[in-house]
Design a protein around this motif. Structure first.
Motif, PDB file in Angstrom:
ATOM      1  N   PRO A   1      -0.869   0.527   0.723  1.00 42.04           N
ATOM      2  CA  PRO A   1      -1.810   0.880  -0.345  1.00 42.04           C
ATOM      3  C   PRO A   1      -3.222   1.092   0.188  1.00 42.04           C
ATOM      4  CG  PRO A   1      -0.346  -0.866  -1.092  1.00 42.04           C
ATOM      5  CD  PRO A   1      -0.054  -0.661   0.369  1.00 42.04           C
ATOM      6  N   GLY A   2      -3.836   2.185  -0.243  1.00 37.42           N
ATOM      7  CA  GLY A   2      -5.188   2.509   0.183  1.00 37.42           C
ATOM      8  C   GLY A   2      -5.276   3.437   1.368  1.00 37.42           C
ATOM      9  N   HIS A   3      -4.189   3.604   2.101  1.00 36.98           N
ATOM     10  CA  HIS A   3      -4.205   4.521   3.235  1.00 36.98           C
ATOM     11  C   HIS A   3      -4.280   5.975   2.762  1.00 36.98           C
ATOM     12  CE1 HIS A   3      -2.305   1.690   6.486  1.00 36.98           C
ATOM     13  NE2 HIS A   3      -3.548   1.383   6.186  1.00 36.98           N
ATOM     14  N   VAL A   4      -5.084   6.759   3.455  1.00 40.68           N
ATOM     15  CA  VAL A   4      -5.180   8.198   3.185  1.00 40.68           C
ATOM     16  C   VAL A   4      -4.919   8.925   4.499  1.00 40.68           C
ATOM     17  CG1 VAL A   4      -6.629  10.099   2.399  1.00 40.68           C
ATOM     18  CG2 VAL A   4      -6.836   7.854   1.313  1.00 40.68           C
ATOM     19  N   LEU A   5      -3.778   9.564   4.590  1.00 40.10           N
ATOM     20  CA  LEU A   5      -3.397  10.326   5.779  1.00 40.10           C
ATOM     21  C   LEU A   5      -3.699  11.792   5.542  1.00 40.10           C
ATOM     22  CD1 LEU A   5      -1.914  10.947   8.456  1.00 40.10           C
ATOM     23  CD2 LEU A   5       0.241  10.863   7.161  1.00 40.10           C
ATOM     24  N   GLU A   6      -4.451  12.394   6.450  1.00 36.91           N
ATOM     25  CA  GLU A   6      -4.795  13.811   6.342  1.00 36.91           C
ATOM     26  C   GLU A   6      -4.014  14.606   7.378  1.00 36.91           C
ATOM     27  OE1 GLU A   6      -9.008  15.657   5.659  1.00 36.91           O
ATOM     28  OE2 GLU A   6      -8.639  15.660   7.824  1.00 36.91           O
ATOM     29  N   LEU A   7      -3.304  15.638   6.919  1.00 37.43           N
ATOM     30  CA  LEU A   7      -2.595  16.572   7.789  1.00 37.43           C
ATOM     31  C   LEU A   7      -3.443  17.822   7.867  1.00 37.43           C
ATOM     32  CD1 LEU A   7       0.990  16.140   6.251  1.00 37.43           C
ATOM     33  CD2 LEU A   7      -0.041  14.855   8.143  1.00 37.43           C
TER      34      LEU A   7
ATOM     35  N   ARG B 252     -14.449   9.066  -4.994  1.00 34.00           N
ATOM     36  CA  ARG B 252     -14.536   7.883  -5.851  1.00 34.00           C
ATOM     37  C   ARG B 252     -13.310   7.756  -6.755  1.00 34.00           C
ATOM     38  NH1 ARG B 252     -19.076   8.965  -7.884  1.00 34.00           N
ATOM     39  NH2 ARG B 252     -18.353   9.944  -9.804  1.00 34.00           N
ATOM     40  N   GLU B 253     -12.894   8.872  -7.370  1.00 33.48           N
ATOM     41  CA  GLU B 253     -11.754   8.832  -8.280  1.00 33.48           C
ATOM     42  C   GLU B 253     -10.445   8.554  -7.539  1.00 33.48           C
ATOM     43  OE1 GLU B 253     -11.690   8.800 -11.474  1.00 33.48           O
ATOM     44  OE2 GLU B 253     -13.839   9.137 -11.745  1.00 33.48           O
ATOM     45  N   LEU B 254     -10.269   9.175  -6.367  1.00 36.43           N
ATOM     46  CA  LEU B 254      -9.039   8.950  -5.610  1.00 36.43           C
ATOM     47  C   LEU B 254      -8.976   7.505  -5.122  1.00 36.43           C
ATOM     48  CD1 LEU B 254      -6.435   9.942  -4.352  1.00 36.43           C
ATOM     49  CD2 LEU B 254      -7.757  10.799  -2.399  1.00 36.43           C
ATOM     50  N   SER B 255     -10.093   6.976  -4.664  1.00 35.10           N
ATOM     51  CA  SER B 255     -10.124   5.594  -4.209  1.00 35.10           C
ATOM     52  C   SER B 255      -9.770   4.639  -5.348  1.00 35.10           C
ATOM     53  CB  SER B 255     -11.514   5.260  -3.653  1.00 35.10           C
ATOM     54  OG  SER B 255     -11.583   3.917  -3.236  1.00 35.10           O
ATOM     55  N   ALA B 256     -10.302   4.898  -6.542  1.00 33.81           N
ATOM     56  CA  ALA B 256     -10.005   4.054  -7.702  1.00 33.81           C
ATOM     57  C   ALA B 256      -8.539   4.182  -8.104  1.00 33.81           C
ATOM     58  CB  ALA B 256     -10.909   4.436  -8.872  1.00 33.81           C
ATOM     59  N   LEU B 257      -7.988   5.395  -7.997  1.00 33.05           N
ATOM     60  CA  LEU B 257      -6.576   5.609  -8.321  1.00 33.05           C
ATOM     61  C   LEU B 257      -5.674   4.842  -7.368  1.00 33.05           C
ATOM     62  CD1 LEU B 257      -4.160   7.053  -9.649  1.00 33.05           C
ATOM     63  CD2 LEU B 257      -4.673   9.049  -8.213  1.00 33.05           C
ATOM     64  N   LEU B 258      -5.958   4.929  -6.078  1.00 34.10           N
ATOM     65  CA  LEU B 258      -5.139   4.231  -5.090  1.00 34.10           C
ATOM     66  C   LEU B 258      -5.215   2.717  -5.281  1.00 34.10           C
ATOM     67  CD1 LEU B 258      -5.920   6.281  -1.844  1.00 34.10           C
ATOM     68  CD2 LEU B 258      -4.031   6.568  -3.452  1.00 34.10           C
ATOM     69  N   GLN B 259      -6.398   2.228  -5.611  1.00 38.29           N
ATOM     70  CA  GLN B 259      -6.565   0.789  -5.798  1.00 38.29           C
ATOM     71  C   GLN B 259      -5.818   0.317  -7.041  1.00 38.29           C
ATOM     72  OE1 GLN B 259     -10.650  -0.449  -6.130  1.00 38.29           O
ATOM     73  NE2 GLN B 259     -10.159  -2.619  -6.098  1.00 38.29           N
ATOM     74  N   ARG B 260      -5.932   1.052  -8.128  1.00 41.45           N
ATOM     75  CA  ARG B 260      -5.301   0.621  -9.381  1.00 41.45           C
ATOM     76  C   ARG B 260      -3.777   0.692  -9.301  1.00 41.45           C
ATOM     77  NH1 ARG B 260      -7.092   2.119 -15.564  1.00 41.45           N
ATOM     78  NH2 ARG B 260      -5.382   1.036 -16.603  1.00 41.45           N
ATOM     79  N   HIS B 261      -3.252   1.734  -8.662  1.00 42.00           N
ATOM     80  CA  HIS B 261      -1.805   1.923  -8.590  1.00 42.00           C
ATOM     81  C   HIS B 261      -1.198   1.287  -7.342  1.00 42.00           C
ATOM     82  CE1 HIS B 261      -1.060   5.199 -11.748  1.00 42.00           C
ATOM     83  NE2 HIS B 261      -2.330   4.823 -11.889  1.00 42.00           N
ATOM     84  N   ARG B 262      -2.025   0.746  -6.470  1.00 45.49           N
ATOM     85  CA  ARG B 262      -1.566   0.226  -5.179  1.00 45.49           C
ATOM     86  C   ARG B 262      -0.734   1.295  -4.461  1.00 45.49           C
ATOM     87  NH1 ARG B 262      -2.134  -4.659  -3.731  1.00 45.49           N
ATOM     88  NH2 ARG B 262      -0.195  -4.753  -2.537  1.00 45.49           N
ATOM     89  N   ALA B 263      -1.324   2.464  -4.362  1.00 45.17           N
ATOM     90  CA  ALA B 263      -0.647   3.628  -3.796  1.00 45.17           C
ATOM     91  C   ALA B 263      -1.319   4.044  -2.499  1.00 45.17           C
ATOM     92  CB  ALA B 263      -0.675   4.790  -4.790  1.00 45.17           C
ATOM     93  N   SER B 264      -0.642   4.907  -1.767  1.00 47.54           N
ATOM     94  CA  SER B 264      -1.209   5.553  -0.582  1.00 47.54           C
ATOM     95  C   SER B 264      -1.207   7.057  -0.828  1.00 47.54           C
ATOM     96  CB  SER B 264      -0.418   5.201   0.677  1.00 47.54           C
ATOM     97  OG  SER B 264       0.964   5.424   0.479  1.00 47.54           O
ATOM     98  N   ALA B 265      -1.914   7.798  -0.003  1.00 53.99           N
ATOM     99  CA  ALA B 265      -2.060   9.240  -0.215  1.00 53.99           C
ATOM    100  C   ALA B 265      -1.855   9.999   1.086  1.00 53.99           C
ATOM    101  CB  ALA B 265      -3.439   9.559  -0.794  1.00 53.99           C
ATOM    102  N   ILE B 266      -1.294  11.201   0.948  1.00 55.30           N
ATOM    103  CA  ILE B 266      -1.195  12.150   2.061  1.00 55.30           C
ATOM    104  C   ILE B 266      -1.805  13.455   1.574  1.00 55.30           C
ATOM    105  CG2 ILE B 266       0.295  13.302   3.724  1.00 55.30           C
ATOM    106  CD1 ILE B 266       2.401  11.206   3.243  1.00 55.30           C
ATOM    107  N   ALA B 267      -2.747  13.977   2.312  1.00 51.99           N
ATOM    108  CA  ALA B 267      -3.437  15.203   1.927  1.00 51.99           C
ATOM    109  C   ALA B 267      -3.346  16.228   3.045  1.00 51.99           C
ATOM    110  CB  ALA B 267      -4.905  14.907   1.606  1.00 51.99           C
TER     111      ALA B 267
END
Length: 284
Positions: free
Chosen positions: A19-25, A184-199
């Motif tokens: 949760p909270g990780h943001v991986l950029e491709l 700011r919005e993506l960070s809040a989304l990841l924190q609330r959902h305990r999610a990670s992101a790949i962009a």
């Protein structure tokens, strides 16, 4: 919470998606960015009995490159054991039933400008898009609106963004303001959902002036792996890991185009080679 697998060998071996990780491709067109997102999405939504996480995934298509039929093709290959031998339907279940179950966890939204993108992030954070929390957020083409946002320069910002919000004053539309809001919005989304992101992000240069290096991936002027960041600092600060992608000048023995991947954040010397087949990616 257990790390989220992506079924991308060069990602899973180097990174435990938490949760909270943001991986950029990051790479030019044709390097397999959307394909890698599709593979990760399939792993997230597939049932656990078929090697997935059985978790909801949100795919935000910012550049119009997503192919729904391709996702179905990858899912079908995985269910039938065509990708990594993850198993075939058993116990009387049908492949169609497994696909329907997996696709029920997949949420797709297409955006046409940055304001729509912000609206989607806020709606997702509020729980308006799905009854469950998302485990994985996939953003395809985070720089798709870069030139449009850059051309719409707002008035000089006499007050900073926080002061404007406190006083109820509108923030001028500008490249910096947009990406601060997105971060700011993506960070809040990841924190609330305990999610990670790949962009995914397209590079401004395709590295064609460079030449392919050996496995050490040494850098130099005009090198294939030269990287130029063009998005504002607010986005840069949000990214926790970055994988650079390129196309090899060589073709595999089976005639398939070979793609290359190299970690830039954290930096690692190894160059990973992979190709894209009907059922997903294969490491070369």
């Amino acid at each position: 919470m257990e790390p989220l697998a992506t079924s991308l060998p060069f990602v899973d071996s180097a990174l435990a998606m938490r949760p909270g990780h943001v991986l950029e491709l990051c790479g030019p067109s044709g390097t397999g960015k959307t394909e890698l997102l599709t593979q990760a999405a399939a792993t997230c939504v597939l049932p656990k009995r078929h090697g997935g996480a059985a978790a909801p995934a949100l795919f935000v298509d910012l550049d119009g490159c997503f192919d729904a039929l391709r996702l179905v093709q990858v899912l079908d290959a995985r269910v039938r054991g065509g990708q990594g031998g993850l198993g075939t339907p058993s116990g009387g279940e049908s492949a169609a039933g497994v696909l329907e179950e997996a696709l029920g966890r997949f949420y797709l939204v297409q955006c046409h400008d940055s304001l729509e993108f912000l609206a989607v992030l806020r709606a997702a954070r509020a729980g308006s898009l799905a009854p469950e929390n998302f485990r994985l957020i996939l953003l395809d083409g985070v720089g798709a609106f870069y030139w449009l946002d850059r051309s719409l320069r707002g008035a000089p910002e006499a007050l900073d963004e926080r002061e404007r919000e406190e006083r109820g004053v509108a923030v001028p539309y500008s490249l910096g303001a947009v990406h601060r809001s997105v971060a700011r919005e993506l960070s809040a989304l990841l924190q609330r959902h305990r999610a990670s992101a790949i962009a995914t992000k397209a590079t401004l240069s395709d590295g064609s002036t460079g030449r392919e290096r050996d496995n050490r991936g040494e850098r130099g002027p005009g090198d294939l792996w030269a990287f130029r960041e063009h998005l504002p600092k607010a986005w840069q600060d949000l990214v926790t890991h970055r994988l650079l992608l390129q196309r090899s000048q060589r073709v595999g023995g089976d005639g398939e185009v070979v793609r290359l991947g190299k970690w830039q954040q954290p930096e690692a010397p190894q160059v990973h080679r992979f190709s894209i087949g009907a059922g997903g990616i294969s490491v070369r």
